[in-house]
Design a protein around this motif. Structure first.
Motif, PDB file in Angstrom:
ATOM      1  N   ASP A  28       0.865  -1.188   0.000  1.00  0.00           N
ATOM      2  CA  ASP A  28       0.000   0.000   0.000  1.00  0.00           C
ATOM      3  C   ASP A  28       0.897   1.232   0.000  1.00  0.00           C
ATOM      4  N   VAL A  29       0.981   1.913  -1.132  1.00  0.00           N
ATOM      5  CA  VAL A  29       1.852   3.079  -1.289  1.00  0.00           C
ATOM      6  C   VAL A  29       1.094   4.334  -0.880  1.00  0.00           C
ATOM      7  N   GLY A  30       1.646   5.085   0.076  1.00  0.00           N
ATOM      8  CA  GLY A  30       0.945   6.251   0.597  1.00  0.00           C
ATOM      9  C   GLY A  30      -0.191   5.815   1.492  1.00  0.00           C
ATOM     10  N   CYS A  31       0.091   4.901   2.400  1.00  0.00           N
ATOM     11  CA  CYS A  31      -0.964   4.259   3.213  1.00  0.00           C
ATOM     12  C   CYS A  31      -1.605   5.193   4.221  1.00  0.00           C
ATOM     13  N   GLY A  32      -0.923   6.306   4.573  1.00  0.00           N
ATOM     14  CA  GLY A  32      -1.500   7.254   5.514  1.00  0.00           C
ATOM     15  C   GLY A  32      -1.824   6.629   6.857  1.00  0.00           C
ATOM     16  N   THR A  41      -7.130  -5.955   4.788  1.00  0.00           N
ATOM     17  CA  THR A  41      -7.297  -6.862   5.928  1.00  0.00           C
ATOM     18  C   THR A  41      -8.680  -7.493   5.919  1.00  0.00           C
ATOM     19  N   ASN A  42      -9.683  -6.689   5.616  1.00  0.00           N
ATOM     20  CA  ASN A  42     -11.061  -7.201   5.604  1.00  0.00           C
ATOM     21  C   ASN A  42     -11.271  -8.286   4.561  1.00  0.00           C
ATOM     22  N   ARG A  43     -10.429  -8.288   3.538  1.00  0.00           N
ATOM     23  CA  ARG A  43     -10.550  -9.298   2.491  1.00  0.00           C
ATOM     24  C   ARG A  43      -9.576 -10.453   2.711  1.00  0.00           C
ATOM     25  N   GLY A  44      -8.915 -10.457   3.843  1.00  0.00           N
ATOM     26  CA  GLY A  44      -8.053 -11.580   4.175  1.00  0.00           C
ATOM     27  C   GLY A  44      -6.656 -11.518   3.604  1.00  0.00           C
ATOM     28  N   HIS A  45      -6.212 -10.332   3.155  1.00  0.00           N
ATOM     29  CA  HIS A  45      -4.874 -10.200   2.582  1.00  0.00           C
ATOM     30  C   HIS A  45      -3.885  -9.658   3.618  1.00  0.00           C
ATOM     31  N   PHE A  46      -2.619  -9.927   3.384  1.00  0.00           N
ATOM     32  CA  PHE A  46      -1.550  -9.367   4.205  1.00  0.00           C
ATOM     33  C   PHE A  46      -0.959  -8.174   3.453  1.00  0.00           C
ATOM     34  N   TRP A  47      -0.504  -7.173   4.197  1.00  0.00           N
ATOM     35  CA  TRP A  47      -0.029  -5.988   3.505  1.00  0.00           C
ATOM     36  C   TRP A  47       1.086  -5.260   4.240  1.00  0.00           C
ATOM     37  N   VAL A  48       1.799  -4.456   3.469  1.00  0.00           N
ATOM     38  CA  VAL A  48       2.849  -3.575   3.963  1.00  0.00           C
ATOM     39  C   VAL A  48       2.504  -2.167   3.490  1.00  0.00           C
ATOM     40  N   GLY A  49       2.589  -1.201   4.386  1.00  0.00           N
ATOM     41  CA  GLY A  49       2.277   0.174   4.026  1.00  0.00           C
ATOM     42  C   GLY A  49       3.481   1.087   4.139  1.00  0.00           C
ATOM     43  N   MET A  50       3.564   2.054   3.248  1.00  0.00           N
ATOM     44  CA  MET A  50       4.635   3.042   3.316  1.00  0.00           C
ATOM     45  C   MET A  50       4.054   4.430   3.081  1.00  0.00           C
ATOM     46  N   ILE A  59      -0.667   7.691  13.520  1.00  0.00           N
ATOM     47  CA  ILE A  59      -2.100   7.440  13.681  1.00  0.00           C
ATOM     48  C   ILE A  59      -2.417   5.988  13.339  1.00  0.00           C
ATOM     49  N   ALA A  60      -1.775   5.481  12.276  1.00  0.00           N
ATOM     50  CA  ALA A  60      -1.987   4.082  11.889  1.00  0.00           C
ATOM     51  C   ALA A  60      -1.560   3.139  13.004  1.00  0.00           C
ATOM     52  N   GLU A  61      -0.456   3.458  13.660  1.00  0.00           N
ATOM     53  CA  GLU A  61       0.009   2.626  14.773  1.00  0.00           C
ATOM     54  C   GLU A  61      -0.962   2.691  15.944  1.00  0.00           C
ATOM     55  N   GLU A  62      -1.494   3.892  16.219  1.00  0.00           N
ATOM     56  CA  GLU A  62      -2.470   4.044  17.301  1.00  0.00           C
ATOM     57  C   GLU A  62      -3.734   3.245  17.007  1.00  0.00           C
ATOM     58  N   LEU A  69       4.467  -1.117   8.760  1.00  0.00           N
ATOM     59  CA  LEU A  69       4.528   0.260   8.286  1.00  0.00           C
ATOM     60  C   LEU A  69       5.972   0.725   8.112  1.00  0.00           C
ATOM     61  N   PHE A  70       6.201   1.503   7.033  1.00  0.00           N
ATOM     62  CA  PHE A  70       7.526   2.026   6.751  1.00  0.00           C
ATOM     63  C   PHE A  70       7.432   3.512   6.431  1.00  0.00           C
ATOM     64  N   LEU A  71       8.351   4.295   7.005  1.00  0.00           N
ATOM     65  CA  LEU A  71       8.462   5.715   6.699  1.00  0.00           C
ATOM     66  C   LEU A  71       9.383   5.857   5.498  1.00  0.00           C
ATOM     67  N   SER A  72       8.829   6.295   4.362  1.00  0.00           N
ATOM     68  CA  SER A  72       9.632   6.346   3.150  1.00  0.00           C
ATOM     69  C   SER A  72       9.003   7.275   2.118  1.00  0.00           C
TER      70      SER A  72
END
Length: 251
Positions: A28-32, A41-50, A59-62, A69-72
């Motif tokens: 997920d690019v620009g996951c905010g 997640t709701n569709r059962g997939h695994f993901w990485v966000g940046m 906020i995403a961590e909270e 999650l990655f800061l990039s």
């Protein structure tokens, strides 16, 4: 805003056309704040966000989202191993690469860096879907041409092109497919566009991606008159062979 974000994310995941009944690994690019990741997640997939914004990732961590999650800065390229992801989504982020926020920023180079490194992180035959808001035809052409230059095929899918509020644009890119079949946009009269920007005739086509006729053309004039008639504004003469004709500059 949350509902709109989630709706666009769901549509992006739908356009990925992932195999049903299986869990995929998605970037997920620009996951905010992680709203689009929740659709995965709701569709059962695994993901990485940046994302480039540390506060948004906070906020995403909270919210305790499921993805890593990655800061990039996506304009500096991807750092993942080749062939890592089964698909890529991005909601309302891609157009920011067209801006030069620093003196060192060169939009065409940053776009190419992003797309070329993204291509290598994707499995062959997978898709990347970007919901975005290009400011004008120049930005649209710049983004699309750099994606094709990096090796992608595909094009733009427009949902509800005849609606001012519901219209959404999705750049659907394919990694490793020569002649992919683009999905059909939602809504009456929806259209899908594809191809590389290699000559002036193709560039002209991308100027019309918002589903509108060229300004001052015959079709544009007829559409405007019809729209005004429906709104009860003005009393226009019937169309004729002279409608939209070019006039000479002589006085």
């Amino acid at each position: 805003m949350i509902e709109i974000q989630m709706t666009m994310a769901d549509r992006a995941v739908e356009l990925l056309a992932l195999p049903e009944g299986t869990s995929s690994f998605i970037l997920d690019v620009g996951c905010g704040s992680g709203l689009s990741g929740e659709a995965l997640t709701n569709r059962g997939h695994f993901w990485v966000g940046m994302d480039i914004s540390k506060p948004m990732l906070g906020i995403a961590e909270e919210r305790e989202v499921e993805g890593d999650l990655f800061l990039s800065d996506m304009g500096e390229g991807m750092f993942f191993r080749p062939g890592t992801f089964d698909g890529v989504i991005s909601i309302s982020a891609l157009q920011w690469l067209c801006n030069a926020d620093k003196k060192t920023h060169n939009p065409p180079k940053r776009l190419y860096k992003f797309f070329s490194t993204l291509y290598s992180t994707m499995k062959r035959g997978s898709r990347a879907v970007f919901q975005f808001y290009p400011e004008n035809s120049h930005q649209l052409e710049l983004i699309t041409s750099q994606a094709m230059r990096a090796g992608f095929t595909g094009g733009v899918v427009v949902d509800f092109p005849n609606s001012t509020r519901a219209k959404k644009m999705f750049l659907c890119l394919f990694a490793g497919l020569l002649n992919p079949q683009l999905p059909t946009g939602l809504g009456t009269g929806s259209q899908a566009y594809s191809g590389q920007v290699t000559n002036s005739s193709q560039r002209q086509r991308f100027r019309n991606l918002k589903g509108k006729s060229l300004k001052k053309s015959r079709d544009w004039i007829k559409e405007k008159k019809e729209r005004r008639r429906r709104q009860g504004k003005g009393d226009y003469k019937p169309d004729s062979k002279y409608s939209g004709r070019k006039r000479s500059n002589k006085i």
